[in-house]
Design a protein around this motif. Structure first.
Motif, PDB file in Angstrom:
ATOM      1  N   VAL A 181       7.177 -39.512 -40.834  1.00 17.90           N
ATOM      2  CA  VAL A 181       7.466 -40.056 -39.510  1.00 17.90           C
ATOM      3  C   VAL A 181       8.892 -40.590 -39.435  1.00 17.90           C
ATOM      4  O   VAL A 181       9.315 -41.404 -40.260  1.00 17.90           O
ATOM      5  CB  VAL A 181       6.472 -41.180 -39.148  1.00 17.90           C
ATOM      6  CG1 VAL A 181       6.811 -41.750 -37.769  1.00 17.90           C
ATOM      7  CG2 VAL A 181       5.042 -40.646 -39.158  1.00 17.90           C
ATOM      8  N   ALA A 182       9.618 -40.115 -38.446  1.00 15.71           N
ATOM      9  CA  ALA A 182      10.971 -40.594 -38.166  1.00 15.71           C
ATOM     10  C   ALA A 182      10.909 -41.565 -36.998  1.00 15.71           C
ATOM     11  O   ALA A 182      10.222 -41.298 -36.004  1.00 15.71           O
ATOM     12  CB  ALA A 182      11.890 -39.425 -37.831  1.00 15.71           C
ATOM     13  N   PHE A 183      11.598 -42.679 -37.109  1.00 15.25           N
ATOM     14  CA  PHE A 183      11.572 -43.721 -36.073  1.00 15.25           C
ATOM     15  C   PHE A 183      10.126 -44.137 -35.774  1.00 15.25           C
ATOM     16  O   PHE A 183       9.597 -43.906 -34.686  1.00 15.25           O
ATOM     17  CB  PHE A 183      12.276 -43.239 -34.798  1.00 15.25           C
ATOM     18  CG  PHE A 183      13.689 -42.780 -35.020  1.00 15.25           C
ATOM     19  CD1 PHE A 183      14.732 -43.697 -35.088  1.00 15.25           C
ATOM     20  CD2 PHE A 183      13.975 -41.429 -35.185  1.00 15.25           C
ATOM     21  CE1 PHE A 183      16.040 -43.273 -35.318  1.00 15.25           C
ATOM     22  CE2 PHE A 183      15.277 -40.995 -35.416  1.00 15.25           C
ATOM     23  CZ  PHE A 183      16.310 -41.922 -35.475  1.00 15.25           C
ATOM     24  N   PRO A 184       9.439 -44.728 -36.753  1.00 21.67           N
ATOM     25  CA  PRO A 184       8.021 -45.077 -36.595  1.00 21.67           C
ATOM     26  C   PRO A 184       7.786 -46.024 -35.427  1.00 21.67           C
ATOM     27  O   PRO A 184       8.645 -46.820 -35.048  1.00 21.67           O
ATOM     28  CB  PRO A 184       7.679 -45.757 -37.924  1.00 21.67           C
ATOM     29  CG  PRO A 184       8.717 -45.303 -38.888  1.00 21.67           C
ATOM     30  CD  PRO A 184       9.958 -45.108 -38.082  1.00 21.67           C
ATOM     31  N   GLY A 185       6.578 -45.922 -34.869  1.00 17.90           N
ATOM     32  CA  GLY A 185       6.128 -46.869 -33.859  1.00 17.90           C
ATOM     33  C   GLY A 185       6.461 -46.518 -32.433  1.00 17.90           C
ATOM     34  O   GLY A 185       6.109 -47.275 -31.518  1.00 17.90           O
ATOM     35  N   LEU A 186       7.097 -45.362 -32.196  1.00 17.93           N
ATOM     36  CA  LEU A 186       7.479 -45.001 -30.829  1.00 17.93           C
ATOM     37  C   LEU A 186       6.316 -44.361 -30.089  1.00 17.93           C
ATOM     38  O   LEU A 186       5.653 -43.451 -30.593  1.00 17.93           O
ATOM     39  CB  LEU A 186       8.666 -44.039 -30.839  1.00 17.93           C
ATOM     40  CG  LEU A 186       9.968 -44.548 -31.456  1.00 17.93           C
ATOM     41  CD1 LEU A 186      11.069 -43.508 -31.279  1.00 17.93           C
ATOM     42  CD2 LEU A 186      10.388 -45.877 -30.841  1.00 17.93           C
TER      43      LEU A 186
END
Length: 272
Positions: A181-186
């Protein structure tokens, strides 16, 4: 494995004109169904192919993940992870980079242009030289946008699915980064499946994680990654199952796919 052949062959009963499928392990093809040499439009299953060319470009030093590209503050990494802020198709900036997961075809087009400019050749040519030719994908071409205009066969995509499990063109760590996951939480909209909280993506690959509803199966592991296309196509790799599945059809994505695909994937996983 007769159970696997039966599970894969279920694709031939789908309400489509033509369909073909393959299940692939790190060692190669395990089972197929349908005309594996028939050429199909990939739609957004083009994106993982384009993304793999970007991985090669990063390793070659043509671009870096932090190379500025797209809107102000955006980078190659933002574009590949669908969080540059660019809209789906008209190029409008809808958010600051890294703040929302906005699935963007135009973002992938900017990504392709960035690699093309750095490499000094059209992106379609770079994709051919970096990925398609080395893997022997002779029936696969990019006929326009790197977001959606690829055509291919199940036989060719089976070669790509093998590469995604046992990489030869990039270092395994590079692929691991792209499928983490890249840029988690979006949060964001997963096309066809509504808002997902979070809407996890890697670098060019969608990551299943805990998404619900989803186009993969209920038994698919959270680490499953891949992509589906509006032309009725999908490719997933489930590292926990040690296998990948490619399905190409000639009927556009619609409720029939939402109803059919998860059960099909669960059948394949059970047979594995």
């Amino acid at each position: 494995m007769p159970e696997l052949r039966t599970a894969v062959g279920a694709v031939l009963d789908w309400p489509v004109g033509h369909a073909a499928a393959a299940v692939v392990g790190p060692e190669g093809v395990r089972a197929t169904a349908g005309e594996t040499d028939r050429v199909f439009a990939l739609a957004s299953v083009t994106k993982p192919l384009a993304a793999y060319a970007v991985l090669v470009a990063v390793e070659e030093g043509a671009v870096e993940w932090d190379t500025p590209a797209g809107p102000e503050g955006s980078t190659v990494r933002h574009l590949a992870a669908h969080c540059s802020g660019l809209s789906f198709s008209d190029g409008a900036v809808q958010a600051a980079p890294g703040t929302r997961r906005i699935y963007s075809n135009v973002g992938f087009e900017v990504l392709g242009e960035t690699v093309a400019d750095a490499a000094g050749m059209p992106f379609a040519h770079y994709l051919h030289e970096a990925v398609l030719a080395p893997l022997g994908m002779t029936d696969t071409t990019l006929e326009g946008s790197p977001a959606a205009d690829g055509v291919s066969t199940v036989a060719d995509l089976a070669r790509f699915a093998t590469e995604l499990q046992a990489p030869t063109l990039v270092h395994p760590d590079t692929l691991t980064e792209a499928t983490t996951v890249a840029f988690p939480g979006l949060d964001g909209i997963l096309p066809g499946y509504g808002r997902q909280r979070p809407n996890d993506w890697g670098l060019g690959f969608e990551i299943r994680n805990g998404k619900s509803p989803h186009w993969t199966g209920g038994g698919s592991s959270p680490r499953t990654f891949g992509h589906f296309g509006q032309s009725g196509t999908f490719l997933w790799v489930d590292p926990d199952a040690g296998a990948a599945c490619v399905v190409l059809t000639d009927r556009d994505f619609a409720p029939w796919a939402v109803e059919t695909w998860p059960g099909y994937t669960d059948g394949v996983l059970a047979a594995l």
